[in-house]
Design a protein around this motif. Structure first.
Motif, PDB file in Angstrom:
ATOM      1  N   PRO A  21       0.805  -1.229   0.000  1.00 28.29           N
ATOM      2  CA  PRO A  21       0.000   0.000   0.000  1.00 28.29           C
ATOM      3  C   PRO A  21       0.833   1.271   0.000  1.00 28.29           C
ATOM      4  N   ARG A  23       3.777   3.806   2.168  1.00 25.03           N
ATOM      5  CA  ARG A  23       3.878   4.330   3.529  1.00 25.03           C
ATOM      6  C   ARG A  23       2.662   5.156   3.915  1.00 25.03           C
ATOM      7  N   ARG A  24       2.020   5.758   2.929  1.00 22.81           N
ATOM      8  CA  ARG A  24       0.846   6.592   3.221  1.00 22.81           C
ATOM      9  C   ARG A  24      -0.337   6.178   2.331  1.00 22.81           C
ATOM     10  N   GLU A  25      -0.404   4.903   2.038  1.00 23.43           N
ATOM     11  CA  GLU A  25      -1.494   4.391   1.207  1.00 23.43           C
ATOM     12  C   GLU A  25      -1.555   5.080  -0.153  1.00 23.43           C
ATOM     13  N   GLU A  26      -0.360   5.407  -0.685  1.00 25.46           N
ATOM     14  CA  GLU A  26      -0.342   6.149  -1.945  1.00 25.46           C
ATOM     15  C   GLU A  26      -0.197   5.255  -3.174  1.00 25.46           C
ATOM     16  N   HIS A  27       0.082   3.957  -2.988  1.00 19.70           N
ATOM     17  CA  HIS A  27       0.264   3.080  -4.140  1.00 19.70           C
ATOM     18  C   HIS A  27      -1.098   2.687  -4.727  1.00 19.70           C
ATOM     19  N   GLU A  28      -1.240   2.920  -6.029  1.00 16.53           N
ATOM     20  CA  GLU A  28      -2.489   2.596  -6.713  1.00 16.53           C
ATOM     21  C   GLU A  28      -2.192   1.722  -7.935  1.00 16.53           C
ATOM     22  N   HIS A 104       3.424   2.073  -9.764  1.00 13.34           N
ATOM     23  CA  HIS A 104       2.279   2.113  -8.844  1.00 13.34           C
ATOM     24  C   HIS A 104       1.801   3.548  -8.630  1.00 13.34           C
TER      25      HIS A 104
END
Length: 357
Positions: A21, A23-28, A104
């Motif tokens: 995901p 470190r800050r849920e930034e992976h998309e 990502h």
């Protein structure tokens, strides 16, 4: 485009981060866009780590690099990122290393490269930061991307406020150094491989005034540039060295782009050396052997030589005698040691005489 390089031990940990995901849920939507190892992310990680274990002597065999773009470049397609990744890895490491590129996000990709080549040899990471920089700059030009170093003010020195104001007073559309940056780079690119002659011809055609900075020993150290109408308050032309126009225009980098040396060599020889060679008097030739001496002349010359040798010998003898006389030391009178003197018993103490009353 900015390249950020790190190094690690295993590909498994790197790919788990890429497909996690963030470190800050930034992976998309993480996905593999290019690489030389087929399979799922887990399979790719196992293949790379199994391959690198054959070089247990290497502590950090995994080489990582993130390639990111500024907002001005927009969002590239996966196909474009794949092309950039293949060109970057190929120029950095060659075609025989295990690697994979993961995307990502919209503006960057992550490269995971094994320094252990497919044949088991180790790829050196020496000077990898220095090697990466020109590759990134070349990819920016080839793909029409923004020069990230200029954008971050690391290559092109920025124009100051007073300089901009002075350019406006002169009626210039842009500050002269900004104009020179574009004109000189265009001349450099058009003259690539043609040497100084082609470069200076391109500068002349572009309307750029230039002068070569040649040291006294004839060594070329760079250029200074100016533009018609760029003058100071006293009306004298303003010259800017190449490094102050842009660091990628320094002579060290220009020379590598311009390529082969020029057929002319006069610039490498100081003018005063050429003038001295032209004005130097011709050497005087020796006109045959000396004439033979008569018997009387020969006897006189022999007597003079003997007298000279005798005087030299006497001078040497006198000098040696003087040296010995000045260096001779006078010894102090010798006193017999206490052991050589006859023994004398000490005198008995004398009684003190009292006062008479």
């Amino acid at each position: 485009m900015i390249a950020k390089i790190t190094k690690g031990r295993k590909a498994g940990g790197a790919l788990r981060y890429d497909f996690g995901p963030g470190r800050r849920e930034e992976h998309e939507n993480p996905r593999i866009v290019a690489g030389s190892v087929p399979g799922t992310p887990q399979q790719v990680a196992r293949i790379i780590d199994r391959h690198t274990r054959q070089r247990a002597d290497v502590s950090r065999p995994i080489w990582r690099c993130s390639l990111s773009l500024p907002d001005e470049d927009g969002v590239l397609t996966d196909e474009k990122w794949a092309q950039i990744a293949e060109q970057y890895v190929g120029r950095m490491w060659g075609a025989d290393v295990p690697w994979v590129a993961v995307r990502h996000g919209d503006d960057h990709i992550h490269l995971t490269v094994s320094r252990v080549r497919w044949n088991g040899q180790l790829a050196s990471d020496s000077h990898d930061y220095a090697r990466s920089r020109p590759i990134v700059r070349a990819l920016e030009r080839e793909h029409g991307l923004v020069n990230a170093e200029e954008r971050s003010n690391r290559v092109a020195p920025q124009v100051s406020g007073p300089e901009r104001a002075a350019a406006q007073r002169r009626g210039a559309a842009r500050p002269e150094r900004e104009q020179l940056r574009d004109l000189v780079r265009a001349a450099r690119d058009s003259a690539a491989g043609g040497g100084r002659v082609a470069f200076e011809a391109a500068l002349t055609e572009a309307g750029v005034d230039f002068r070569a900075n040649v040291a006294r020993g004839g060594r070329m150290s760079g250029y200074s540039f100016s533009l018609p109408g760029w003058v100071d308050g006293a009306g004298a032309p303003v010259w800017s060295t190449a490094s102050k126009v842009s660091r990628d225009l320094s002579w060290g980098q220009l020379r590598s782009v311009l390529g082969s040396p020029d057929p002319r060599t006069a610039w490498a020889t100081p003018a005063r050396v050429v003038e001295a060679a032209v004005d130097a008097p011709a050497p005087v030739a020796v006109a045959g052997p000396a004439p033979a001496l008569s018997v009387e002349q020969a006897a006189t010359a022999d007597r003079i030589a003997q007298d000279s040798r005798a005087r030299a010998a006497r001078a040497v003898s006198t000098s040696a005698a003087r040296s010995r006389s000045t260096t001779r030391r006078t010894s102090p009178p010798r006193t017999p040691s206490p052991a050589a003197q006859p023994y004398r018993p000490p005198e008995p103490p004398q009684p003190r005489q009292g006062r008479s009353r």
